[in-house]
Design a protein around this motif. Structure first.
Motif, mmCIF file in Angstrom:
data_model
loop_
_atom_site.group_PDB
_atom_site.id
_atom_site.type_symbol
_atom_site.label_atom_id
_atom_site.label_comp_id
_atom_site.label_asym_id
_atom_site.label_seq_id
_atom_site.Cartn_x
_atom_site.Cartn_y
_atom_site.Cartn_z
ATOM 1 N N LEU A 143 -29.403 79.563 -18.567
ATOM 2 C CA LEU A 143 -30.151 80.246 -19.631
ATOM 3 C C LEU A 143 -29.777 79.749 -21.025
ATOM 4 O O LEU A 143 -30.445 80.094 -22.000
ATOM 5 C CB LEU A 143 -29.896 81.759 -19.564
ATOM 6 N N ILE A 144 -28.713 78.928 -21.131
ATOM 7 C CA ILE A 144 -28.213 78.533 -22.439
ATOM 8 C C ILE A 144 -29.243 77.722 -23.219
ATOM 9 O O ILE A 144 -29.263 77.744 -24.452
ATOM 10 C CB ILE A 144 -26.882 77.744 -22.318
ATOM 11 N N ASN A 145 -30.130 77.042 -22.518
ATOM 12 C CA ASN A 145 -31.155 76.251 -23.196
ATOM 13 C C ASN A 145 -32.541 76.865 -23.077
ATOM 14 O O ASN A 145 -33.537 76.238 -23.460
ATOM 15 C CB ASN A 145 -31.176 74.821 -22.644
ATOM 16 N N VAL A 166 -35.780 77.884 -14.736
ATOM 17 C CA VAL A 166 -35.295 76.955 -15.755
ATOM 18 C C VAL A 166 -35.411 75.542 -15.206
ATOM 19 O O VAL A 166 -34.824 75.236 -14.158
ATOM 20 C CB VAL A 166 -33.833 77.263 -16.133
ATOM 21 N N PRO A 167 -36.166 74.668 -15.878
ATOM 22 C CA PRO A 167 -36.311 73.288 -15.391
ATOM 23 C C PRO A 167 -34.956 72.621 -15.174
ATOM 24 O O PRO A 167 -34.065 72.702 -16.014
ATOM 25 C CB PRO A 167 -37.093 72.603 -16.521
ATOM 26 N N GLY A 168 -34.816 71.990 -14.020
ATOM 27 C CA GLY A 168 -33.571 71.307 -13.688
ATOM 28 C C GLY A 168 -32.510 72.220 -13.114
ATOM 29 O O GLY A 168 -31.477 71.746 -12.619
ATOM 30 N N ILE A 172 -33.390 81.708 -11.787
ATOM 31 C CA ILE A 172 -32.198 82.490 -12.138
ATOM 32 C C ILE A 172 -32.574 83.966 -12.112
ATOM 33 O O ILE A 172 -33.468 84.407 -12.838
ATOM 34 C CB ILE A 172 -31.662 82.106 -13.522
ATOM 35 N N THR A 173 -31.887 84.723 -11.270
ATOM 36 C CA THR A 173 -32.106 86.168 -11.218
ATOM 37 C C THR A 173 -31.384 86.817 -12.396
ATOM 38 O O THR A 173 -30.193 86.589 -12.612
ATOM 39 C CB THR A 173 -31.585 86.751 -9.893
ATOM 40 N N GLY A 225 -26.896 84.770 -14.630
ATOM 41 C CA GLY A 225 -28.062 85.588 -14.913
ATOM 42 C C GLY A 225 -27.800 86.738 -15.865
ATOM 43 O O GLY A 225 -28.721 87.469 -16.237
ATOM 44 N N ASP A 226 -26.547 86.905 -16.303
ATOM 45 C CA ASP A 226 -26.189 88.011 -17.198
ATOM 46 C C ASP A 226 -26.667 87.734 -18.619
ATOM 47 O O ASP A 226 -26.568 86.611 -19.113
ATOM 48 C CB ASP A 226 -24.669 88.205 -17.234
ATOM 49 N N LEU A 227 -27.133 88.777 -19.300
ATOM 50 C CA LEU A 227 -27.455 88.687 -20.717
ATOM 51 C C LEU A 227 -27.224 90.049 -21.365
ATOM 52 O O LEU A 227 -27.326 91.083 -20.713
ATOM 53 C CB LEU A 227 -28.885 88.203 -20.956
ATOM 54 N N MET A 228 -26.866 90.027 -22.646
ATOM 55 C CA MET A 228 -26.532 91.268 -23.350
ATOM 56 C C MET A 228 -26.841 91.139 -24.829
ATOM 57 O O MET A 228 -26.842 90.025 -25.374
ATOM 58 C CB MET A 228 -25.039 91.595 -23.167
#
Length: 328
Positions: A143-145, A166-168, A172-173, A225-228
């Motif tokens: 997810l960084i990009n 995400v391409p490549g 991602i759950t 897959g974590d985000l906050m």
């Protein structure tokens, strides 16, 4: 070297190139000794208020986390064991309870949100600074990009979008997180995401790996897959070393293609999710000598623009003015 480390090196080298001294160590977590004005509550603004406390003489600011209780007054008695409030809502609730009890242990609550109830003028939200909030993910996550939009984040937090391709990397759950109950950032982010902060949708959690998610603590991000939500001012302060480094492997992301900070590594006040932060006091006390000198007007102790910018926030031309009145 992860993105956080690269950024820190860049900041230090940039400061050296400009002939600017590297920023000092984080300010004292809790005040040593007793101050006339006691502030508790928000994790978001605890370090900037610690810095203001260190530069002044009136405000004693107590962190959101640490020992279970704090001692806020010199005289022995009820103020020897005040329960430490963790977050804006917890701080405001503690201030309201203190007012009702008449114990005079707490004078102000740090808050990163406005009032929930504006039907009375019991409390006043006094402006402190500008902040913005974005989403943080792990630096080693696919997810960084990824380019998030606010609409997509709303869909994620409403549990309508549960997987991102995400391409490549592939699918991602997603695991959307909220900070702990009592957090002003939790309330603010939930409002921006169109969800209820008390009973969020089932896919949104405030624990991860069995541990509570403390606001602005990137160590809560355990999986790709974590985000906050994350305060951009807090991120800048932690990278700069003036706030304790709790980033772990977290990095903050643009939203809608807008960067969270400028090329000079300052808060981007044009960010799409931006907010003011406050100090909350009893309205009838605004004219008291110590309260006024601490919080009211641009010349007040809290409105030290140099300290505010050092800790990653944006100064306000109307710092020290009352933005709202309410009761919680």
């Amino acid at each position: 070297m992860n993105a956080k480390s690269v950024k820190r090196v860049g900041v230090v080298l940039g400061a050296a190139a400009l002939g600017v001294g590297v920023l000092g160590a984080p300010a004292q977590a809790d005040p040593t000794g007793f101050r006339p004005v006691v502030a508790v509550g928000s994790d978001t603004t605890q370090e900037v208020m610690n810095g203001i406390s260190a530069a002044g003489s009136l405000i004693g600011s107590y962190d959101a986390t640490g020992s279970a209780t704090i001692d806020t007054r010199s005289a022995a008695g009820v103020c020897d064991s005040v329960a430490r409030p963790n977050g804006s809502s917890a701080g405001i609730s503690a201030l309201v309870a203190d007012i009702a009890a008449g114990t005079n242990c707490i004078d102000a609550a740090r808050s990163s949100r406005g009032p929930k109830d504006t039907s009375t003028n019991d409390l006043s939200w006094v402006k402190l600074a500008k902040d913005a909030v974005t989403v943080a993910v792990r630096t080693d996550s696919g997810l960084i990009n990824h380019s998030f939009t606010k609409a997509q984040l709303q869909s994620i937090y409403q549990c309508s979008t549960t997987v991102i391709n995400v391409p490549g990397v592939g699918n991602i759950t997603l695991n959307p997180l909220l900070p702990q109950a009592g957090s002003g950032t939790r309330t603010y982010w939930a409002t921006e995401m169109g969800i209820n902060d008390v009973t969020p949708p089932s896919c949104v959690k405030d624990t991860n790996g069995g541990q509570p998610v403390q606001e602005h603590d990137g160590r809560a991000l355990l999986n790709q897959g974590d985000l906050m939500p994350f305060s951009i001012a807090q991120y800048i302060a932690q990278v700069n070393g003036v706030a304790p480094d709790r980033l772990g492997d977290a990095d903050v992301r643009p939203i809608g293609g807008v960067a969270p900070y400028t090329a000079e590594f300052k808060l981007n006040t044009a960010f799409p999710i931006v907010r003011d932060v406050y100090n909350v006091v009893k309205t009838t006390r605004l004219g008291e000598t110590n309260i006024a000198a601490a919080f009211v007007g641009t010349g007040s102790e809290a409105c030290d623009s140099a300290v505010i910018e050092t800790y990653g926030f944006g100064p306000l031309a109307d710092c020290g003015s009352v933005a709202f009145t309410g009761k919680n």
